[in-house]
Design an enzyme around this catalytic site. Structure first.
Site, short mmCIF file in Angstrom:
data_model
loop_
_atom_site.label_atom_id
_atom_site.label_comp_id
_atom_site.label_asym_id
_atom_site.label_seq_id
_atom_site.Cartn_x
_atom_site.Cartn_y
_atom_site.Cartn_z
N GLY A 52 0.83 -1.19 0.00
CA GLY A 52 0.00 0.00 0.00
C GLY A 52 0.87 1.24 0.00
N GLN A 57 3.11 9.90 1.22
CA GLN A 57 4.38 9.17 1.11
C GLN A 57 5.14 9.48 -0.16
OE1 GLN A 57 2.43 5.24 2.12
NE2 GLN A 57 4.43 4.99 3.08
N CYS A 96 6.24 -0.12 7.48
CA CYS A 96 5.82 0.97 6.59
C CYS A 96 7.01 1.37 5.72
CB CYS A 96 5.35 2.16 7.42
SG CYS A 96 4.88 3.59 6.43
N LEU A 97 6.75 1.60 4.44
CA LEU A 97 7.83 2.00 3.52
C LEU A 97 8.46 3.33 3.94
CD1 LEU A 97 6.11 1.09 0.12
CD2 LEU A 97 7.93 -0.20 1.27
N HIS A 138 -4.18 1.42 7.85
CA HIS A 138 -2.83 1.98 7.69
C HIS A 138 -2.81 3.12 6.67
CE1 HIS A 138 1.71 1.33 7.67
NE2 HIS A 138 1.54 2.07 6.60
N GLU A 139 -3.47 2.92 5.53
CA GLU A 139 -3.42 3.94 4.47
C GLU A 139 -4.30 5.15 4.79
OE1 GLU A 139 -0.94 3.62 2.61
OE2 GLU A 139 -0.62 1.49 2.96
N HIS A 142 -2.37 7.27 7.13
CA HIS A 142 -1.37 8.11 6.45
C HIS A 142 -1.98 9.44 5.99
CE1 HIS A 142 2.49 6.13 6.07
NE2 HIS A 142 1.98 5.01 5.63
#
Ligand code: NI
Length: 167
Positions: A52, A57, A96-97, A138-139, A142
């Site tokens: 995701g 990000q 997380c990236l 999670h998204e 963000h």
């Protein structure tokens, strides 16, 4: 799907970049530029082996996120996503990236309902369980300036992982 445009791998913002703590703006118009961005975000997510990615990000403060849990799934493009219902609680590992080199144990819902627009502006209502519910939370987090480290089960439940492993 993206009109033959060449897709780009975008730079993923990492902590302590302050954009990760800002709230993304609601999208009012779905235009060609937004669809190109969605395609680039999918390309960037694949390149980073993530499941995701949210606008913040890649340096864009607009409420757009992409999710793809497995190679067999179609990538989901979520515009203005909102969680409308949460059920239950579980403790689950997460990374997380934007926080490379770490994983943590977080509190997440067992089941969530999500409302969003798709790339054509059509209203989507999706119910997700387990990994999909986790990705939805999670998204959308963000896009509201929140990160998984805000949901750690306890402060010591964050650990380092080898730098090359996928978060
Ligand atoms: Ni993330």
């Amino acid at each position: 799907m993206f009109g033959g445009d060449v897709l780009a791998v975008l730079t993923i913002r990492k902590l302590p970049d302050p954009i990760l703590r800002q709230k993304a703006k609601r999208i009012r118009h779905i235009d060609k530029g937004l669809l190109k961005l969605a395609g680039d975000m999918i390309e960037t997510m694949h390149d980073a082996n993530g499941v995701g990615l949210a606008g913040n990000q890649v340096g864009i403060l607009q409420q757009i996120a992409v999710i793809q849990l497995t190679d067999e799934d179609e990538p989901l493009i979520l515009i203005n996503p909102e969680i409308t219902r949460r059920e239950g609680e579980r403790h689950v590992e997460e990374g997380c990236l934007s926080i490379p080199g770490y994983r943590g144990l977080v509190r997440r819902s067992l089941k969530v309902k999500l409302r969003a627009l798709d790339k054509k502006g059509k209203l989507l209502r999706i119910e997700g369980e387990e990994l999909l519910a986790q990705a939805f939370e999670h998204e959308t987090d963000h896009l509201n300036g929140k990160l998984y480290i805000d949901h750690l089960v306890s402060r010591d439940k964050l650990w380092k992982i080898p730098p090359d492993s996928v978060g």
